[in-house]
Write an enzyme that holds these catalytic residues in place. Structure first.
Site, PDB file in Angstrom:
ATOM      1  N   LYS A 137       0.855  -1.193   0.000  1.00  0.00           N
ATOM      2  CA  LYS A 137       0.000   0.000   0.000  1.00  0.00           C
ATOM      3  C   LYS A 137       0.892   1.244   0.000  1.00  0.00           C
ATOM      4  O   LYS A 137       1.903   1.269   0.713  1.00  0.00           O
ATOM      5  CB  LYS A 137      -0.891  -0.038   1.255  1.00  0.00           C
ATOM      6  CG  LYS A 137      -1.893   1.095   1.355  1.00  0.00           C
ATOM      7  CD  LYS A 137      -2.723   0.967   2.635  1.00  0.00           C
ATOM      8  CE  LYS A 137      -3.784   2.033   2.737  1.00  0.00           C
ATOM      9  NZ  LYS A 137      -4.586   1.907   3.984  1.00  0.00           N
ATOM     10  N   SER A 177      -9.521   1.610   3.028  1.00  0.00           N
ATOM     11  CA  SER A 177      -8.667   2.369   2.147  1.00  0.00           C
ATOM     12  C   SER A 177      -7.643   1.532   1.360  1.00  0.00           C
ATOM     13  O   SER A 177      -7.106   2.025   0.372  1.00  0.00           O
ATOM     14  CB  SER A 177      -7.925   3.434   2.950  1.00  0.00           C
ATOM     15  OG  SER A 177      -7.094   2.862   3.922  1.00  0.00           O
ATOM     16  N   SER A 221      -9.635  -0.775   7.115  1.00  0.00           N
ATOM     17  CA  SER A 221      -9.067  -0.550   5.774  1.00  0.00           C
ATOM     18  C   SER A 221      -8.400  -1.749   5.117  1.00  0.00           C
ATOM     19  O   SER A 221      -8.090  -1.706   3.927  1.00  0.00           O
ATOM     20  CB  SER A 221      -8.076   0.604   5.816  1.00  0.00           C
ATOM     21  OG  SER A 221      -8.764   1.821   5.932  1.00  0.00           O
TER      22      SER A 221
END
Lengths: 88, 454
Positions: free
Chosen positions: B62, B137, B161
């Site tokens: 990420k 996210s 997330s």
């Protein structure tokens, strides 16, 4: 301090206003019943003082220093340029 | 390992897939680094040297983790040219184990979002239906795993997330116990709930990656030492006698009818295996969401105050220092990030902090107490991951409050700092399995049991 600061000044965001979506969340908190009013009981998230890292300076690698300088937004004649500060 | 495919060929194949992908999962490809590392693994194999479990395995990161020399943008305008000066501890441990990083993955800017639409790189498209959001996210990470572009990806989970996008894309995603994995080098959103979390297609992969990343790190004083979870330890689930679920989650008006019926059917399956199932009382969804967001906004306002364009980031010059700060932040932060920073500063300001912030902390305490009592009654708590199926791209941004409420089932476990795993079973967006703090092993055990049961 009696000076009132607005959220746009506090946040350093121009024209910022409290939002309705977020205020709805705050209303829920204001109206919620808490069974305990003692905020800091046994679930606090503080770090134990008995297990701190050694208080020694560790020098960054040359690569790390080089990248930090590369990331600096503005350079002039070998100097890193910051904004002009005006005393209030 | 069979030698039918070289590591270089495997890495190249994945890089090609990532490059061509139309789901908007990629912020930056790490192709040079990946191919160099792959060549080293091939050389080791050719020399007959032993290789480790993760050696040569391609993975995604990420775009909120530092990897020295790579761009780390947090999907934001402010940091779009920011280069990591150092490498996050969790990522360094994977590199040391021989895993090969392929990609910095698209996500909501600074983790602010539940759909991966709040990004300068274009909304992440769902792996199953590209008209729908990828979740967030850590949307890019979950989609890459679901599409087999990466073998595993490292997401970050502050309020759901990792778990929610894992659910939206039908893969496994773990939020370990807070502190099990060092946060050093993870860009801070809300430090008291930020967790490093693996996303993968099997429980075994989650276990291996979790073991590699876990451990105490002097650079994160909230990290702690934990024992390795062995393969054998999670094969049998005899120790799990009682499972609980929150009845108000299921009785809520907000839950999709199919998610509800599928969840209740899962409960029946578990009962049929001789496990006792208890319905538990819990806080209302609105209270959970409001407590989480109030505290997370306060923390993010503080954490992001450093982003002013002075030392790094996309500085926009103005008349003086304060104006430069304000213009830089106003122009470079997304609407959602600004909303959270402003909310956080409201929470922390004089006159509000007692009424909201301190009360939020007290509520968090009550939530944690509630969990503690629950785990005296049950071994495991299961829950749906989300009340509904993934929304269409574009819909979530219209109503921020509705997006906050969609996190109702994930945020409580974050506030409790508990280990919670999304499994791609049970409902259309999966199930969450939770155990008491530090009991990540039990979560994986129960996941194995469910895999064989439903």
């Amino acid at each position: 301090m009696s000076k009132i600061m607005t959220v746009d000044v506090l946040s350093s965001i121009k024209g910022a206003q409290p939002s309705e979506a977020v205020n709805k969340l705050f209303e829920v908190i204001k109206n919620a019943n808490t069974t305990n009013n003692n905020t800091f009981n046994h679930h606090n998230n503080a770090v134990s003082l008995n297990d701190l890292r050694d208080d020694v300076v560790i020098d960054s690698s040359a690569t790390e220093k080089q990248i930090i300088i590369e990331n600096f937004p503005k350079e002039k004649n070998g100097y890193l340029v910051v904004s002009k500060v005006i005393e209030e | 390992m069979n030698k039918e495919i070289t590591c270089t060929a495997l890495v190249q194949e994945k890089l090609d897939l990532l490059k061509q992908n139309t789901n908007n999962t990629v912020n930056a490809l790490l192709d040079t680094m990946a191919l160099d590392l792959a060549a080293k693994v091939d050389a080791k194999i050719a020399n007959g040297e032993p290789i480790g479990l993760l050696e040569g395995i391609p993975f995604g990161i990420k775009d909120v983790y530092m990897v020295q020399g790579t761009y780390t943008t947090a999907s934001s305008e402010l940091l779009k040219n920011y280069k990591s000066a150092y490498t996050a501890t969790a990522i360094q441990k994977l590199l040391d184990a021989g895993a090969i990083p392929l990609v910095k993955e698209n996500c909501d800017s600074f983790g602010h979002g539940s759909s991966s639409e709040n990004t300068i790189f274009g909304a992440v498209k769902n792996a199953i239906n590209p008209d729908l959001v990828g979740g967030g996210s850590s949307g890019g990470s979950a989609v890459n795993v679901a599409k087999d572009y990466t073998v595993f990806s490292i997401g970050g989970d502050t309020g759901g997330s990792v778990r929610q996008p894992a659910g939206y894309n039908n893969v496994y995603g773990l939020k370990p116990t807070y502190g099990r994995i060092s946060r050093y080098g993870l860009m801070a959103y809300a430090s008291s709930t930020d967790c490093v979390g693996p996303i993968a297609k099997s429980i075994e992969d989650i276990r291996i990656v979790l073991n590699v990343m876990s451990g105490k790190d002097i650079k994160d004083q909230t990290s702690y030492a934990s024992a390795e979870i062995t393969q054998d330890a999670i094969l049998t689930s005899d120790s799990i006698k009682t499972v609980g679920y929150f009845k108000n989650f299921i009785e809520s008006d907000a839950i999709d009818a199919e998610v509800k019926s599928d969840f209740l059917a899962t409960i029946e399956n578990i009962k049929a295996k001789g496990i006792e199932v208890k319905a538990l009382d819990f806080f209302e969804s609105e209270t959970l969401v409001s407590t989480y967001y109030t505290l997370a906004m306060a923390e993010t306002a503080s954490n992001l105050s450093r982003l002013d364009g002075t030392n790094y980031g996309n500085r926009i010059e103005a008349d003086n220092l304060k104006e430069t700060y304000a213009v830089t932040r106003s122009e470079n932060f997304s609407e959602e990030t600004k909303r959270r920073i402003v909310g956080g500063n409201q929470v922390l300001s004089q006159g509000f902090s007692d009424e909201i912030y301190l009360k939020g902390l007290a509520l968090r305490d009550s939530i944690a107490n509630n969990f503690e009592n629950d785990f005296n009654e049950v071994d495991i708590i299961i829950s749906p991951v989300t009340p509904s199926t993934p929304p269409k791209i574009g819909d979530s941004l219209k109503d921020p409050h509705a997006m906050y409420l969609s996190d109702a089932y994930t945020v409580g476990f974050s506030l409790g700092q508990l280990p919670t795993l999304t499994v791609p079973q049970g409902t259309a967006t999966g199930l969450q399995i939770t155990a008491a703090k530090n009991n990540d092993e039990l979560v994986l055990k129960f996941a194995n049991f469910l895999k064989d049961t439903i």
